[in-house]
Design a protein around this motif. Structure first.
Motif, PDB file in Angstrom:
ATOM      1  N   GLY A  36     -49.539  98.937 -13.266  1.00  0.00           N
ATOM      2  CA  GLY A  36     -50.604  98.670 -12.323  1.00  0.00           C
ATOM      3  C   GLY A  36     -50.836  97.181 -12.128  1.00  0.00           C
ATOM      4  O   GLY A  36     -50.605  96.381 -13.030  1.00  0.00           O
ATOM      5  N   ARG A  37     -51.296  96.829 -10.945  1.00  0.00           N
ATOM      6  CA  ARG A  37     -51.609  95.425 -10.650  1.00  0.00           C
ATOM      7  C   ARG A  37     -52.924  95.043 -11.313  1.00  0.00           C
ATOM      8  O   ARG A  37     -53.875  95.832 -11.357  1.00  0.00           O
ATOM      9  N   ARG A  38     -52.964  93.831 -11.796  1.00  0.00           N
ATOM     10  CA  ARG A  38     -54.212  93.256 -12.270  1.00  0.00           C
ATOM     11  C   ARG A  38     -54.721  92.293 -11.205  1.00  0.00           C
ATOM     12  O   ARG A  38     -53.978  91.439 -10.727  1.00  0.00           O
ATOM     13  N   VAL A  39     -55.966  92.452 -10.856  1.00  0.00           N
ATOM     14  CA  VAL A  39     -56.571  91.714  -9.760  1.00  0.00           C
ATOM     15  C   VAL A  39     -57.764  90.929 -10.277  1.00  0.00           C
ATOM     16  O   VAL A  39     -58.518  91.421 -11.128  1.00  0.00           O
ATOM     17  N   LEU A  40     -57.924  89.711  -9.795  1.00  0.00           N
ATOM     18  CA  LEU A  40     -59.075  88.892 -10.154  1.00  0.00           C
ATOM     19  C   LEU A  40     -60.157  89.108  -9.103  1.00  0.00           C
ATOM     20  O   LEU A  40     -59.954  88.821  -7.925  1.00  0.00           O
ATOM     21  N   ARG A  41     -61.278  89.613  -9.541  1.00  0.00           N
ATOM     22  CA  ARG A  41     -62.401  89.886  -8.642  1.00  0.00           C
ATOM     23  C   ARG A  41     -63.464  88.817  -8.834  1.00  0.00           C
ATOM     24  O   ARG A  41     -63.972  88.617  -9.950  1.00  0.00           O
ATOM     25  N   VAL A  42     -63.793  88.119  -7.774  1.00  0.00           N
ATOM     26  CA  VAL A  42     -64.833  87.091  -7.824  1.00  0.00           C
ATOM     27  C   VAL A  42     -66.192  87.788  -7.858  1.00  0.00           C
ATOM     28  O   VAL A  42     -66.485  88.648  -7.023  1.00  0.00           O
ATOM     29  N   LEU A  43     -67.028  87.413  -8.822  1.00  0.00           N
ATOM     30  CA  LEU A  43     -68.318  88.072  -9.011  1.00  0.00           C
ATOM     31  C   LEU A  43     -69.494  87.261  -8.498  1.00  0.00           C
ATOM     32  O   LEU A  43     -70.552  87.826  -8.192  1.00  0.00           O
ATOM     33  N   LYS A  44     -69.351  85.925  -8.440  1.00  0.00           N
ATOM     34  CA  LYS A  44     -70.452  85.114  -7.927  1.00  0.00           C
ATOM     35  C   LYS A  44     -69.874  83.826  -7.352  1.00  0.00           C
ATOM     36  O   LYS A  44     -68.742  83.433  -7.671  1.00  0.00           O
ATOM     37  N   PRO A  45     -70.611  83.153  -6.483  1.00  0.00           N
ATOM     38  CA  PRO A  45     -70.073  81.957  -5.836  1.00  0.00           C
ATOM     39  C   PRO A  45     -69.777  80.829  -6.816  1.00  0.00           C
ATOM     40  O   PRO A  45     -70.507  80.606  -7.780  1.00  0.00           O
ATOM     41  N   VAL A  46     -68.677  80.140  -6.541  1.00  0.00           N
ATOM     42  CA  VAL A  46     -68.288  78.933  -7.279  1.00  0.00           C
ATOM     43  C   VAL A  46     -67.885  77.898  -6.236  1.00  0.00           C
ATOM     44  O   VAL A  46     -67.129  78.202  -5.310  1.00  0.00           O
ATOM     45  N   ARG A  47     -68.388  76.674  -6.393  1.00  0.00           N
ATOM     46  CA  ARG A  47     -68.158  75.658  -5.354  1.00  0.00           C
ATOM     47  C   ARG A  47     -67.834  74.313  -5.990  1.00  0.00           C
ATOM     48  O   ARG A  47     -68.370  73.950  -7.030  1.00  0.00           O
ATOM     49  N   VAL A  48     -66.943  73.551  -5.321  1.00  0.00           N
ATOM     50  CA  VAL A  48     -66.599  72.186  -5.711  1.00  0.00           C
ATOM     51  C   VAL A  48     -66.781  71.303  -4.484  1.00  0.00           C
ATOM     52  O   VAL A  48     -66.242  71.601  -3.405  1.00  0.00           O
ATOM     53  N   ASP A  49     -67.548  70.221  -4.643  1.00  0.00           N
ATOM     54  CA  ASP A  49     -67.767  69.262  -3.549  1.00  0.00           C
ATOM     55  C   ASP A  49     -67.069  67.959  -3.857  1.00  0.00           C
ATOM     56  O   ASP A  49     -66.968  67.537  -5.019  1.00  0.00           O
ATOM     57  N   SER A  50     -66.593  67.301  -2.811  1.00  0.00           N
ATOM     58  CA  SER A  50     -65.991  65.971  -2.925  1.00  0.00           C
ATOM     59  C   SER A  50     -66.346  65.198  -1.663  1.00  0.00           C
ATOM     60  O   SER A  50     -65.679  65.336  -0.628  1.00  0.00           O
ATOM     61  N   GLY A  51     -67.433  64.409  -1.742  1.00  0.00           N
ATOM     62  CA  GLY A  51     -67.934  63.776  -0.537  1.00  0.00           C
ATOM     63  C   GLY A  51     -68.413  64.847   0.422  1.00  0.00           C
ATOM     64  O   GLY A  51     -69.158  65.750   0.036  1.00  0.00           O
TER      65      GLY A  51
END
Length: 320
Positions: free
Chosen positions: A132-147
């Motif tokens: 079976g495939r293993r899948v990464l499920r995003v559970l909450k927002p993650v953000r990176v800012d640069s300028g």
């Protein structure tokens, strides 16, 4: 519910060889793509080195540079650069397992896009494997800012991308693209989008000993508000399509197919990889699940350990 065709791992049905030149060295470069056993993942091998340096895992933890392209390396420093175009094609076609044998430090640039890899996959085909495939499920927002630039991941039931670029030239300006990733979409709308750059930047790189293999055969060259390629662009918005192709390839370095929305503004390799680092730094932001075709459900398998970091990533100015 996961469809059965998507719930099992896939690999190539046969090996396939592609040759071209390295965009920086200008030297011939050959890559052979081999099928691999379930749960292998995507692994690079340097065939020109004595022990092959098997085990350069295609994950964000192996990334050592993002300035001119995405580079992965092992603990000894043996590296493979410009992996993003192949990684994008592998992700789009749902190929979970493959061994990538490269005869030097660079992937062949081909025509500056991922089209040759798509053609190779369709030439040899893919096979469904028993695991079976293993899948990464995003559970909450993650953000990176640069300028004023940013990249972010947030929960979404599919693999979705929303990419916007903004350049201070009327030729490009602000361009956006949104899509759900699939083999057909990737083949039609993204795979032929080529890398691009200003001719003044290329001349500077030439003077520094880089981009020796860069030409109108493998990139879009821009001078002021003109495209120097005789045939022009393949789409009016080919620039954002290529940035989206890069984003798909970089986000594939999560090591698993992602269920989530990736959004970027004025992003690039550095931000794409930084978002993955931020995601994995917060165990509450994701989960790894295994798709179960018999029950058409998913089973949580925890926060899998990816390969150990090989070096601190050298993040520098962005280039396409």
């Amino acid at each position: 519910m996961a469809r059965a065709g998507h719930a099992l791992q896939k690999t190539l049905a046969d090996s396939v060889c592609l040759s071209g030149i390295g965009v920086h060295s200008g030297e011939p470069a050959t890559v052979v793509l081999y099928p691999a056993e379930p749960n292998t993942g995507i692994v690079f091998i340097r065939s020109d080195l004595e022990d092959g340096h098997a085990g350069i895992s295609a994950t964000f933890r192996a990334v050592t540079a993002t300035e001119l392209c995405t580079v992965v390396a092992d603990r000894s420093g043996a590296s493979v650069s410009t992996v993003e175009h192949l990684m994008a094609a592998l992700a789009a076609y749902g190929i979970d397992n493959a061994v990538i044998e490269v005869d030097g430090p660079e992937m062949p640039i081909m025509d500056g896009s991922a089209a040759a890899f798509v053609e190779a996959f369709e030439q040899v085909g893919t096979v469904t494997q028993s695991s079976g495939r293993r899948v990464l499920r995003v559970l909450k927002p993650v953000r990176v800012d640069s300028g004023d630039a940013f990249g972010e991941l947030e929960p979404w039931p599919t693999a979705r991308f929303e990419v916007t670029i903004a350049f201070d030239t009327d030729l490009i300006g602000t361009q956006s693209i949104e899509f759900e990733l699939s083999p057909g979409l990737f083949r039609r709308e993204l795979s032929r989008a080529r890398t691009f750059g200003r001719i003044s930047d290329v001349e500077r790189l030439w003077a520094m000993g880089f981009a020796k293999g860069s030409s109108l055969d493998n990139s879009i060259a821009i001078a002021g508000d003109r495209v120097l390629n005789p045939d022009g662009t393949r789409w009016e918005d080919e620039f954002v399509r290529h940035k989206a192709l890069d984003a798909v390839g970089d986000i594939a370095l999560a090591g698993y197919p992602i269920q989530g929305l990736y959004r970027s503004y004025k992003g690039g390799h550095r931000i794409n990889v930084a978002v993955l680092k931020a995601l994995f730094a917060d165990p509450s932001a994701y989960e790894i699940v295994e798709l179960d075709t018999r029950r058409e459900t998913v089973r949580e398998v925890g926060h899998a350990e990816l390969g150990a970091a090989v070096a601190a990533a050298a993040y520098g100015p962005e280039r396409s």
